[in-house]
Design a protein around this motif. Structure first.
Motif, PDB file in Angstrom:
ATOM      1  N   SER A   1     -24.440  59.797  43.170  1.00 25.91           N
ATOM      2  CA  SER A   1     -24.220  61.219  42.870  1.00 25.91           C
ATOM      3  C   SER A   1     -22.836  61.456  42.275  1.00 25.91           C
ATOM      4  O   SER A   1     -21.815  60.980  42.780  1.00 25.91           O
ATOM      5  CB  SER A   1     -24.433  62.038  44.158  1.00 25.91           C
ATOM      6  OG  SER A   1     -23.339  62.870  44.432  1.00 25.91           O
ATOM      7  N   THR A   2     -22.817  62.224  41.187  1.00 23.50           N
ATOM      8  CA  THR A   2     -21.556  62.526  40.502  1.00 23.50           C
ATOM      9  C   THR A   2     -20.582  63.227  41.457  1.00 23.50           C
ATOM     10  O   THR A   2     -19.400  62.882  41.502  1.00 23.50           O
ATOM     11  CB  THR A   2     -21.825  63.439  39.288  1.00 23.50           C
ATOM     12  OG1 THR A   2     -22.637  64.531  39.699  1.00 23.50           O
ATOM     13  CG2 THR A   2     -22.503  62.691  38.151  1.00 23.50           C
TER      14      THR A   2
ATOM     15  N   LYS B   1     -16.739  61.966  42.988  1.00 21.88           N
ATOM     16  CA  LYS B   1     -15.431  62.649  42.911  1.00 21.88           C
ATOM     17  C   LYS B   1     -14.677  62.446  44.227  1.00 21.88           C
ATOM     18  O   LYS B   1     -13.500  62.102  44.250  1.00 21.88           O
ATOM     19  CB  LYS B   1     -15.652  64.164  42.759  1.00 21.88           C
ATOM     20  CG  LYS B   1     -15.545  64.706  41.374  1.00 21.88           C
ATOM     21  CD  LYS B   1     -15.882  66.198  41.399  1.00 21.88           C
ATOM     22  CE  LYS B   1     -17.124  66.441  40.569  1.00 21.88           C
ATOM     23  NZ  LYS B   1     -17.717  67.771  40.781  1.00 21.88           N
TER      24      LYS B   1
ATOM     25  N   HIS C   1     -31.985  65.122  51.984  1.00 21.88           N
ATOM     26  CA  HIS C   1     -31.086  66.247  51.687  1.00 21.88           C
ATOM     27  C   HIS C   1     -31.778  67.608  51.839  1.00 21.88           C
ATOM     28  O   HIS C   1     -31.108  68.630  51.823  1.00 21.88           O
ATOM     29  CB  HIS C   1     -30.478  66.084  50.289  1.00 21.88           C
ATOM     30  CG  HIS C   1     -31.476  65.920  49.172  1.00 21.88           C
ATOM     31  ND1 HIS C   1     -32.556  65.088  49.246  1.00 21.88           N
ATOM     32  CD2 HIS C   1     -31.520  66.490  47.936  1.00 21.88           C
ATOM     33  CE1 HIS C   1     -33.231  65.144  48.107  1.00 21.88           C
ATOM     34  NE2 HIS C   1     -32.623  65.987  47.307  1.00 21.88           N
ATOM     35  N   LYS C   2     -33.104  67.615  51.950  1.00 24.15           N
ATOM     36  CA  LYS C   2     -33.820  68.895  52.081  1.00 24.15           C
ATOM     37  C   LYS C   2     -34.369  69.073  53.500  1.00 24.15           C
ATOM     38  O   LYS C   2     -35.137  69.988  53.766  1.00 24.15           O
ATOM     39  CB  LYS C   2     -34.977  68.959  51.058  1.00 24.15           C
ATOM     40  CG  LYS C   2     -34.544  68.775  49.601  1.00 24.15           C
ATOM     41  CD  LYS C   2     -33.604  69.875  49.087  1.00 24.15           C
ATOM     42  CE  LYS C   2     -33.169  69.606  47.642  1.00 24.15           C
ATOM     43  NZ  LYS C   2     -32.061  70.437  47.195  1.00 24.15           N
TER      44      LYS C   2
ATOM     45  N   GLY D   1     -28.862  72.041  50.214  1.00 20.95           N
ATOM     46  CA  GLY D   1     -29.561  70.750  50.184  1.00 20.95           C
ATOM     47  C   GLY D   1     -29.004  69.825  49.121  1.00 20.95           C
ATOM     48  O   GLY D   1     -29.746  69.124  48.436  1.00 20.95           O
TER      49      GLY D   1
ATOM     50  N   GLU E   1     -19.275  71.436  48.994  1.00 22.09           N
ATOM     51  CA  GLU E   1     -18.765  71.682  47.634  1.00 22.09           C
ATOM     52  C   GLU E   1     -17.673  70.655  47.315  1.00 22.09           C
ATOM     53  O   GLU E   1     -16.575  70.682  47.883  1.00 22.09           O
ATOM     54  CB  GLU E   1     -18.235  73.109  47.435  1.00 22.09           C
ATOM     55  CG  GLU E   1     -19.321  74.137  47.124  1.00 22.09           C
ATOM     56  CD  GLU E   1     -20.028  73.889  45.791  1.00 22.09           C
ATOM     57  OE1 GLU E   1     -19.391  73.397  44.836  1.00 22.09           O
ATOM     58  OE2 GLU E   1     -21.238  74.161  45.708  1.00 22.09           O
ATOM     59  N   SER E   2     -18.003  69.789  46.338  1.00 27.97           N
ATOM     60  CA  SER E   2     -17.132  68.639  46.060  1.00 27.97           C
ATOM     61  C   SER E   2     -15.682  69.003  45.716  1.00 27.97           C
ATOM     62  O   SER E   2     -14.747  68.352  46.178  1.00 27.97           O
ATOM     63  CB  SER E   2     -17.734  67.792  44.933  1.00 27.97           C
ATOM     64  OG  SER E   2     -17.883  68.554  43.754  1.00 27.97           O
TER      65      SER E   2
HETATM   66  N1  LIG Z   1     -21.479  72.380  43.298  1.00 27.56           N
HETATM   67  C1  LIG Z   1     -21.949  71.301  44.138  1.00 27.56           C
HETATM   68  C2  LIG Z   1     -23.055  70.569  43.399  1.00 27.56           C
HETATM   69  C3  LIG Z   1     -23.664  69.478  44.245  1.00 27.56           C
HETATM   70  C4  LIG Z   1     -24.794  68.775  43.517  1.00 27.56           C
HETATM   71  O1  LIG Z   1     -25.314  69.246  42.486  1.00 27.56           O
HETATM   72  N2  LIG Z   1     -25.174  67.621  44.076  1.00 27.56           N
HETATM   73  C5  LIG Z   1     -26.268  66.883  43.517  1.00 27.56           C
HETATM   74  C6  LIG Z   1     -25.907  65.402  43.395  1.00 27.56           C
HETATM   75  S1  LIG Z   1     -24.519  65.204  42.296  1.00 27.56           S
HETATM   76  C7  LIG Z   1     -27.458  66.968  44.469  1.00 27.56           C
HETATM   77  O2  LIG Z   1     -27.299  66.904  45.675  1.00 27.56           O
HETATM   78  N3  LIG Z   1     -28.651  67.100  43.900  1.00 27.56           N
HETATM   79  C8  LIG Z   1     -29.857  67.190  44.659  1.00 27.56           C
HETATM   80  C9  LIG Z   1     -30.482  68.537  44.563  1.00 27.56           C
HETATM   81  O3  LIG Z   1     -29.893  69.482  44.013  1.00 27.56           O
HETATM   82  O4  LIG Z   1     -31.606  68.656  45.052  1.00 27.56           O
HETATM   83  C10 LIG Z   1     -20.758  70.364  44.470  1.00 27.56           C
HETATM   84  O5  LIG Z   1     -19.840  70.269  43.642  1.00 27.56           O
HETATM   85  O6  LIG Z   1     -20.732  69.771  45.560  1.00 27.56           O
END
Ligand SMILES: N[C@@H](CCC(=O)N[C@@H](CS)C(=O)NCC(=O)O)C(=O)O
Length: 208
Positions: free
Chosen positions: A10-11, A15, A39-40, A51, A65-66
């Motif tokens: 995960s991006t 970070k 995650h859900k 999630g 929130e990253s």
């Molecule tokens: N704004 C959030 C975005 C988090 C995000 O989009 N995470 C993705 C992985 S990089 C995720 O969990 N995706 C799964 C989903 O949305 O179901 C952050 O910066 O933490």
């Protein structure tokens, strides 16, 4: 005790992994299995109501929130500082983090979604969407080029959280054959080479 809930691919988790490596922090990495839909599930939704990863638990203090996690950990943990103390320097870091979240990542993710996530779900890439993403992202990268022509890092002479925030998306742009967007701009290309060679990024991206 610090626990990071995330996923190595995960991006947003990367970070935080990069920041933790820069700080030389000890932590437990609790991998959230997307394949199993962990995650859900209610246990994880109690930690992150959208999630999504990442989330942290630091001595009972929970946060998601990253970017908020990175800012908190930079202040709370010992080690190198990735957010400067000086108000003007810190404001420049924040300016480039805002550019990342508003003008870089949404366009980069359009491309990455079409070429990486979509195909993983059996979808055919929409190359018109990729082209539109490339055009919008190209405009942002031109602005970054002008900045990076003046200084080795986005906020000046030092590597900061502003740089960290872009790295996960650029790694994926290269992985899906779109690295020319970066290398086609000499100062941005050199900056990426400098940042991505750091042991912290090599570790965060699972290369070391
Ligand atoms: N704004 C959030 C975005 C988090 C995000 O989009 N995470 C993705 C992985 S990089 C995720 O969990 N995706 C799964 C989903 O949305 O179901 C952050 O910066 O933490």
């Amino acid at each position: 005790m610090l626990t990071l809930y995330g996923n190595p691919m995960s991006t947003c988790s990367r970070k935080v992994l990069c920041l933790l490596a820069e700080k030389g922090a000890d932590f437990e990495f609790s991998v959230i299995d997307f394949g199993k839909g962990e995650h859900k599930q209610p246990a994880y939704l109690a930690r992150q109501p959208f999630g999504q990863v990442p989330a942290i638990d630091h001595d009972g203090f929970e946060l998601f929130e990253s970017r908020a996690i990175c800012r908190y950990l930079d202040e709370a943990l010992p080690g190198a500082k990735l957010i400067p103390g000086d108000a003007q320097h810190r404001a420049v870091v924040e300016q480039w983090i805002s550019v990342e979240s508003a003008n870089f990542t949404p366009h980069a993710m359009k491309i990455i979604y079409q070429l990486v996530m979509g195909p993983m779900r059996g979808q055919t890439p929409d190359m018109k969407a990729v082209e539109a993403g490339r055009l919008s992202l190209g405009h942002t990268i031109t602005i970054m080029e002008a900045r990076l022509d003046q200084s080795p890092y986005l906020a000046g002479e030092e590597f900061t959280l502003a740089d960290v925030c872009y790295l996960p998306y650029i790694e994926y742009l290269f992985a899906c054959g779109q690295g020319d967007l970066i290398t086609g701009h000499p100062a941005v290309g050199d900056w990426w080479a400098r940042c991505s060679a750091r042991p912290s990024w090599q570790k965060a991206a699972g290369k070391a």
